[in-house]
Each structure stands twice: as C-alpha cells, then as structure tokens.
Design an enzyme around this catalytic site. Structure first.
Site: not given
Length: 255
Positions: A140, A166, A169-170
């Site tokens: 992302s 998030y 994690s990406k």
C-alpha cells in the site's frame, strides 16, 4: 505483441487470497481471462458467483498456518503444481495512534503481515521444486508515505483514514518482498508487490473527500487497475523483474 492474451497463462495454476473481495475478485478474473486455473480463497464465501469458469472459490483463514498448508497441498495434489500466488487478503484499520488498541494492532499485523508471510512460506517448497513461480503481494502507499491524512490541518482526516498499524503492516510486506525476491531468485521464482493508493471499494466508502481531492489524476483507483498491475508482474514476460514494489496510486506518492 499483446502480452495480455487469453493463452498467456495457460497451464498455470494460481492461488489468490482475499478472492471474495473487490481487488481479489478482479485479480482472479484477470488471471483466469489469460488462461490460468484460479483458486480464489477467502475467509468468507463470495456474495455472488465468480464470473469466469476458470475460477473456483475456497474458504481460507490466512492467520491459521495449518489452513494455509492444507489449501496449498490440496491445490498441488489436484493440479500437480502451483505457479502463481497473489496475496490480496487483508484488513483496514483506521484512527489515531493515541487511541489504537493493542488488540487492533495485533489483528492488523497478524492478517496483513504475518498472514501474507505464512502464505508465501507455504508455497516456497513447491515453487522451488518446479523451478518456477510468481509471488505478488499487495502492499500500500500507506506503507511508504506515513499516511494520507493531514492531522495538523484536520484531525478528522486521521479518524477516517488508515492508521499506523495498517501502515506498518504494509511496509513490512514491502520489505518482506525484497527479502524473498533475493532468497528465491536462483529458483526461478520472482517476488514482487503492488502498492495501491486509494481504491474505490466497500472498504473505502468513508475515505475523506478532502484526501480524495489530493490525488493528482483526480479520482480514486479501481480494482481492475490494481489487477492489471498484478497481471503484469505475473506474466511470463516479467521474469527479469523481482523485488519491485509497483506503485498504482494516481500520482499521490512518487518514489
């Protein structure tokens, strides 16, 4: 020569995680249109039937190692091979770092990062043995740009947009892609990632309009545009590309 023809992936077998969602469905259909046999796996059944006869659905929880291993073993047993893995399955997490709960951090990392790794790990021995493989991970733009929101201007943007869990994690998916690309290069396996920007979907219905207006091309992306990037990296002609994280973000972030 048109590299995206209906026979480009004939005799190839693909596993797409998150196959019931918008991007996962688009990826599954793109691969199937080019001749691949596709297993679209997801934690829930698709809301309606998949649009191509070359796609079949399967339940899969990517946080459970045994479930992943069983899925991969079943595919290899049935088809004799597993050539393409596309890791789409993931969750969105929103809000501020100050109010982020530990359980939400763990959930996001477990699904987006650990789950992606477990899927990659499960296919490695099969791809090594056959001397061929394509792994494409979904990263992302949030894993690169520190987040889309501008909380110094409007704290509500952060409340409605992807958070630090998030993004971490990406970002982890991006660096994992680089590591695996080097480890698997000599086995004929390429490992790449696609890093979408804001994509119109059920998961982004609350995406702030103030952030959408910052996208240089003037709109959010589509699942089909992300699928086209995945298809490019899965194509036989992309065999000299490995370790790449391909941005598909409408110009919102350039590196």
């Amino acid at each position: 020569m048109n590299m995206y023809n209906s026979e480009m992936l004939t005799n190839r077998v693909a596993l797409v995680t998150g196959g019931a969602g918008g991007i996962g469905r688009a990826v599954s259909e793109a691969l199937a249109r080019c001749g691949a046999r596709v297993v679209a796996a997801d934690i829930s059944e698709p809301e309606d039937s998949l649009a191509h006869p070359g796609i079949e659905s399967r339940l899969l929880d990517i946080t459970v190692r045994g479930d992943i291993q069983d899925c991969v073993a079943e595919i290899v047993r049935r088809f004799g091979q597993l050539d393409i893995l596309v890791n789409v399955a993931g969750v969105v997490s929103t809000g501020s770092a100050e109010h982020l709960q530990e359980a939400e951090w763990d959930r996001t990392i477990d699904i987006n990062l650990k789950g992606t790794f477990l899927c990659c790990q499960a296919v490695i021995p099969h791809m090594r043995r056959q001397g061929f493989g394509r792994i494409v991970n979904l990263g992302s733009v949030i894993g690169k740009n520190g987040g889309n929101p501008r909380p110094w201007l409007n704290p509500q943007e952060q409340d409605q947009a992807s958070n630090v869990a998030y993004g971490v994690s990406k970002a982890g998916v991006h660096i994992m892609t680089s590591f695996l690309a080097k480890e698997l290069a000599s086995s004929g396996v390429t490992v790449n990632a696609v890093a979408p920007g804001p994509v119109a979907s059920a998961m982004t219905q609350n995406f702030p309009s103030s952030l959408r207006d910052l996208i240089p091309v003037g709109r959010m992306g589509t699942a089909a545009e992300v699928a086209a990037a995945v298809l490019f990296l899965a194509a036989p002609q992309s065999s000299f590309i490995s370790g790449e994280t391909l941005d598909v973000n409408g110009g919102i972030w350039c590196d």
